[in-house]
Design an enzyme around this catalytic site. Structure first.
Site, PDB file in Angstrom:
ATOM      1  N   TYR A  61       7.636 -86.240  -8.588  1.00  0.00           N
ATOM      2  CA  TYR A  61       7.313 -85.405  -9.752  1.00  0.00           C
ATOM      3  C   TYR A  61       6.292 -84.330  -9.372  1.00  0.00           C
ATOM      4  O   TYR A  61       6.515 -83.142  -9.563  1.00  0.00           O
ATOM      5  CB  TYR A  61       6.767 -86.306 -10.853  1.00  0.00           C
ATOM      6  CG  TYR A  61       6.476 -85.609 -12.164  1.00  0.00           C
ATOM      7  CD1 TYR A  61       7.509 -85.063 -12.931  1.00  0.00           C
ATOM      8  CD2 TYR A  61       5.174 -85.524 -12.657  1.00  0.00           C
ATOM      9  CE1 TYR A  61       7.237 -84.438 -14.143  1.00  0.00           C
ATOM     10  CE2 TYR A  61       4.902 -84.911 -13.869  1.00  0.00           C
ATOM     11  CZ  TYR A  61       5.934 -84.370 -14.610  1.00  0.00           C
ATOM     12  OH  TYR A  61       5.670 -83.752 -15.823  1.00  0.00           O
ATOM     13  N   GLU A 100       5.220 -83.152  -6.472  1.00  0.00           N
ATOM     14  CA  GLU A 100       5.628 -82.155  -5.480  1.00  0.00           C
ATOM     15  C   GLU A 100       6.784 -81.301  -5.992  1.00  0.00           C
ATOM     16  O   GLU A 100       6.910 -80.139  -5.624  1.00  0.00           O
ATOM     17  CB  GLU A 100       5.997 -82.827  -4.150  1.00  0.00           C
ATOM     18  CG  GLU A 100       4.816 -83.538  -3.478  1.00  0.00           C
ATOM     19  CD  GLU A 100       3.720 -82.587  -2.963  1.00  0.00           C
ATOM     20  OE1 GLU A 100       3.699 -81.404  -3.333  1.00  0.00           O
ATOM     21  OE2 GLU A 100       2.870 -83.050  -2.181  1.00  0.00           O
ATOM     22  N   LYS A 156       7.122 -80.301  -9.058  1.00  0.00           N
ATOM     23  CA  LYS A 156       6.505 -79.284  -9.913  1.00  0.00           C
ATOM     24  C   LYS A 156       5.776 -78.242  -9.055  1.00  0.00           C
ATOM     25  O   LYS A 156       5.789 -77.053  -9.377  1.00  0.00           O
ATOM     26  CB  LYS A 156       5.524 -79.933 -10.889  1.00  0.00           C
ATOM     27  CG  LYS A 156       6.206 -80.792 -11.953  1.00  0.00           C
ATOM     28  CD  LYS A 156       6.991 -79.968 -12.948  1.00  0.00           C
ATOM     29  CE  LYS A 156       7.537 -80.793 -14.087  1.00  0.00           C
ATOM     30  NZ  LYS A 156       8.420 -80.013 -14.978  1.00  0.00           N
ATOM     31  N   THR A 181     -10.463 -91.636 -17.615  1.00  0.00           N
ATOM     32  CA  THR A 181     -10.395 -90.762 -18.799  1.00  0.00           C
ATOM     33  C   THR A 181      -9.109 -89.951 -18.814  1.00  0.00           C
ATOM     34  O   THR A 181      -8.492 -89.692 -17.784  1.00  0.00           O
ATOM     35  CB  THR A 181     -11.579 -89.763 -18.842  1.00  0.00           C
ATOM     36  OG1 THR A 181     -11.434 -88.849 -17.770  1.00  0.00           O
ATOM     37  CG2 THR A 181     -12.914 -90.469 -18.781  1.00  0.00           C
ATOM     38  N   ARG A 182      -8.735 -89.575 -20.020  1.00  0.00           N
ATOM     39  CA  ARG A 182      -7.615 -88.664 -20.233  1.00  0.00           C
ATOM     40  C   ARG A 182      -8.003 -87.762 -21.405  1.00  0.00           C
ATOM     41  O   ARG A 182      -8.823 -88.132 -22.248  1.00  0.00           O
ATOM     42  CB  ARG A 182      -6.337 -89.426 -20.624  1.00  0.00           C
ATOM     43  CG  ARG A 182      -5.727 -90.277 -19.528  1.00  0.00           C
ATOM     44  CD  ARG A 182      -5.142 -89.426 -18.409  1.00  0.00           C
ATOM     45  NE  ARG A 182      -4.495 -90.245 -17.394  1.00  0.00           N
ATOM     46  CZ  ARG A 182      -5.115 -90.860 -16.396  1.00  0.00           C
ATOM     47  NH1 ARG A 182      -6.434 -90.760 -16.268  1.00  0.00           N
ATOM     48  NH2 ARG A 182      -4.435 -91.564 -15.518  1.00  0.00           N
TER      49      ARG A 182
HETATM   50  N1  LIG Z   1       4.745 -84.604 -22.348  1.00  0.00           N
HETATM   51  C1  LIG Z   1       3.744 -84.286 -21.562  1.00  0.00           C
HETATM   52  O1  LIG Z   1       2.606 -84.720 -21.803  1.00  0.00           O
HETATM   53  C2  LIG Z   1       3.958 -83.392 -20.374  1.00  0.00           C
HETATM   54  C3  LIG Z   1       2.881 -83.173 -19.509  1.00  0.00           C
HETATM   55  C4  LIG Z   1       3.057 -82.332 -18.425  1.00  0.00           C
HETATM   56  C5  LIG Z   1       4.258 -81.686 -18.217  1.00  0.00           C
HETATM   57  N2  LIG Z   1       5.299 -81.902 -19.053  1.00  0.00           N
HETATM   58  C6  LIG Z   1       6.575 -81.221 -18.758  1.00  0.00           C
HETATM   59  O2  LIG Z   1       7.199 -80.765 -19.947  1.00  0.00           O
HETATM   60  C7  LIG Z   1       8.618 -80.907 -19.844  1.00  0.00           C
HETATM   61  C8  LIG Z   1       9.138 -81.746 -21.010  1.00  0.00           C
HETATM   62  O3  LIG Z   1       8.521 -83.028 -20.981  1.00  0.00           O
HETATM   63  P1  LIG Z   1       8.773 -84.102 -22.136  1.00  0.00           P
HETATM   64  O4  LIG Z   1       7.540 -84.879 -22.302  1.00  0.00           O
HETATM   65  O5  LIG Z   1       9.356 -83.415 -23.299  1.00  0.00           O
HETATM   66  O6  LIG Z   1       9.845 -85.040 -21.431  1.00  0.00           O
HETATM   67  P2  LIG Z   1      11.220 -85.612 -22.013  1.00  0.00           P
HETATM   68  O7  LIG Z   1      11.717 -86.596 -21.012  1.00  0.00           O
HETATM   69  O8  LIG Z   1      11.063 -86.050 -23.421  1.00  0.00           O
HETATM   70  O9  LIG Z   1      12.136 -84.325 -22.017  1.00  0.00           O
HETATM   71  C9  LIG Z   1      12.765 -83.813 -20.866  1.00  0.00           C
HETATM   72  C10 LIG Z   1      14.177 -83.402 -21.241  1.00  0.00           C
HETATM   73  O10 LIG Z   1      14.827 -82.845 -20.074  1.00  0.00           O
HETATM   74  C11 LIG Z   1      16.150 -83.358 -20.021  1.00  0.00           C
HETATM   75  N3  LIG Z   1      16.613 -83.278 -18.637  1.00  0.00           N
HETATM   76  C12 LIG Z   1      16.066 -83.881 -17.551  1.00  0.00           C
HETATM   77  N4  LIG Z   1      16.768 -83.568 -16.440  1.00  0.00           N
HETATM   78  C13 LIG Z   1      17.761 -82.743 -16.840  1.00  0.00           C
HETATM   79  C14 LIG Z   1      18.801 -82.067 -16.160  1.00  0.00           C
HETATM   80  N5  LIG Z   1      18.987 -82.184 -14.839  1.00  0.00           N
HETATM   81  N6  LIG Z   1      19.640 -81.261 -16.872  1.00  0.00           N
HETATM   82  C15 LIG Z   1      19.487 -81.128 -18.214  1.00  0.00           C
HETATM   83  N7  LIG Z   1      18.511 -81.741 -18.914  1.00  0.00           N
HETATM   84  C16 LIG Z   1      17.654 -82.540 -18.234  1.00  0.00           C
HETATM   85  C17 LIG Z   1      16.029 -84.788 -20.549  1.00  0.00           C
HETATM   86  O11 LIG Z   1      17.246 -85.340 -20.972  1.00  0.00           O
HETATM   87  C18 LIG Z   1      15.037 -84.593 -21.699  1.00  0.00           C
HETATM   88  O12 LIG Z   1      15.691 -84.285 -22.895  1.00  0.00           O
HETATM   89  C19 LIG Z   1       8.899 -81.525 -18.488  1.00  0.00           C
HETATM   90  O13 LIG Z   1       9.238 -80.497 -17.578  1.00  0.00           O
HETATM   91  C20 LIG Z   1       7.578 -82.163 -18.117  1.00  0.00           C
HETATM   92  O14 LIG Z   1       7.413 -82.219 -16.730  1.00  0.00           O
HETATM   93  C21 LIG Z   1       5.187 -82.771 -20.129  1.00  0.00           C
END
Ligand SMILES: NC(=O)c1ccc[n+]([C@@H]2O[C@H](COP(=O)([O-])OP(=O)(O)OC[C@H]3O[C@@H](n4cnc5c(N)ncnc54)[C@H](O)[C@@H]3O)[C@@H](O)[C@H]2O)c1
Length: 317
Positions: free
Chosen positions: A148, A150, A152, A213-214
């Protein structure tokens, strides 16, 4: 604007779609449901200028030929919790690497803007606190979270290189822990874990000594910051932290969840997972100055609607 949102059926993607539609945009949502859910978009299907395409965005974007050219591509598709990317490490690497490459190729053709959803995980277990965008991070490239972190970092490097080499209007948001309705109940993250345990009358499992912490950002605040970054003029190539800088220990969080859920607090200790960062807190100076953004929703307030969501979703004790 015509906006493509990858990962539209996920937690953040679905809130983003709601906000874009409310702002008057036309939205094409793309998702393969690897971690997302149909229920997250059920309320908007068919009733608004919204089109859904079920596709894996790591594969060539052939579906894009039958859609109106985008003005903006928001690449949010990726498993995002340790449980999800631990189960799908190769798909996680692919969607962040190949997905951003497909987004850039389409943007190069159509002159669309690209916004990439990166993460505070790019800082790894940070040696600088709070984390500013200029900090390069402390990441284990072969650890269990590397698929994850790397991926990103690669996505950031690819988009930044495309800004320099191709003149793409690319922007990157480093998202810190975010919570709210539509989080997956089983994704292993601390807020769903605590909310479900509290509602089901089970003890709250606290990893380590609970003193790590978070900072927790409510989803509406986060989406507002992201939309400002996506829409703002003159932000080509900018990389911005969006998150809530107020820090809580995990033990404090457990107490607050129990208090808001109105249940007695019972905690059980558990070993820390490997490479779990001890501290995480965004420096949001750049978001404040560049976007005029800061979070408004306090943790207790945000937990009320989050607990309501989990209450509706699951049988409670
Ligand atoms: N939620 C957080 O706190 C958080 C923190 C940091 C970064 N992010 C980033 O935000 C984005 C969304 O995160 P989230 O929490 O909503 O996660 P999530 O898992 O709820 O949503 C991710 C979505 O992407 C879809 N997906 C994954 N791989 C796919 C592919 N190859 N083709 C099509 N769809 C695909 C999944 O089905 C899902 O609906 C991500 O990129 C995540 O890395 C989220």
């Amino acid at each position: 604007m015509n906006v493509f949102v990858t990962g539209a059926a996920g937690f953040l993607g679905s809130h983003l779609v709601d906000r874009l539609l409310a702002d008057g945009d036309r939205v094409v949502g793309i998702d393969n449901y690897v971690t997302g859910s149909r229920a997250n978009l059920a309320h908007i299907r068919g009733s608004q200028p919204f089109t859904f395409i079920q596709a894996d965005v790591s594969q060539p974007w052939t579906w894009a030929a039958s859609s109106e050219n985008p003005d903006l591509i928001m690449h949010f598709a990726s498993p995002a919790s340790p449980v999800d990317y631990g189960r799908e490490p190769l798909a996680t690497l692919a969607v962040n690497a190949l997905g951003i490459m497909h987004a850039v190729a389409l943007a190069d053709k159509t002159k669309a803007r690209v916004l990439f959803a990166s993460t505070s995980e790019t800082y790894g277990d940070p040696l600088e606190h709070p984390q500013r965008e200029s900090y390069w991070g402390n990441v284990n490239p072969v650890g269990v979270r590397a698929c994850y972190d790397e991926a990103k970092r690669y996505g950031e490097a690819y988009l930044t290189s495309a800004v320099r080499k191709l003149g793409i209007d690319g922007r990157i948001v480093r998202i810190f822990n975010t919570y709210g309705p539509r989080m997956q109940p089983g994704d292993g993250r601390v807020i769903p874990n605590f909310c479900l345990s509290a509602l089901q009358g089970r003890p709250l499992t606290v990893y380590g000594d609970g003193r790590q912490t978070r900072s927790f950002c409510y989803v509406d605040d986060l989406i507002d910051g992201i939309v400002r970054l996506a829409r703002g003029p003159g932000l080509q190539g900018k990389l911005v932290n969006i998150g809530n800088p107020i820090e809580f220990t995990i033990e404090e969080l457990a107490r607050i969840v129990a208090e808001v859920a109105d249940v007695p607090l019972h905690m059980v200790p558990h070993d820390l997972p490997p490479d779990d960062p001890t501290r995480r807190k965004p420096d949001i100076t750049l978001a404040r100055t560049l976007l005029g953004w800061e979070p408004n929703v306090g943790l207790r307030e945000g937990l009320v609607s989050t607990l309501d969501y989990f209450r509706e979703l699951t049988p409670v004790a």
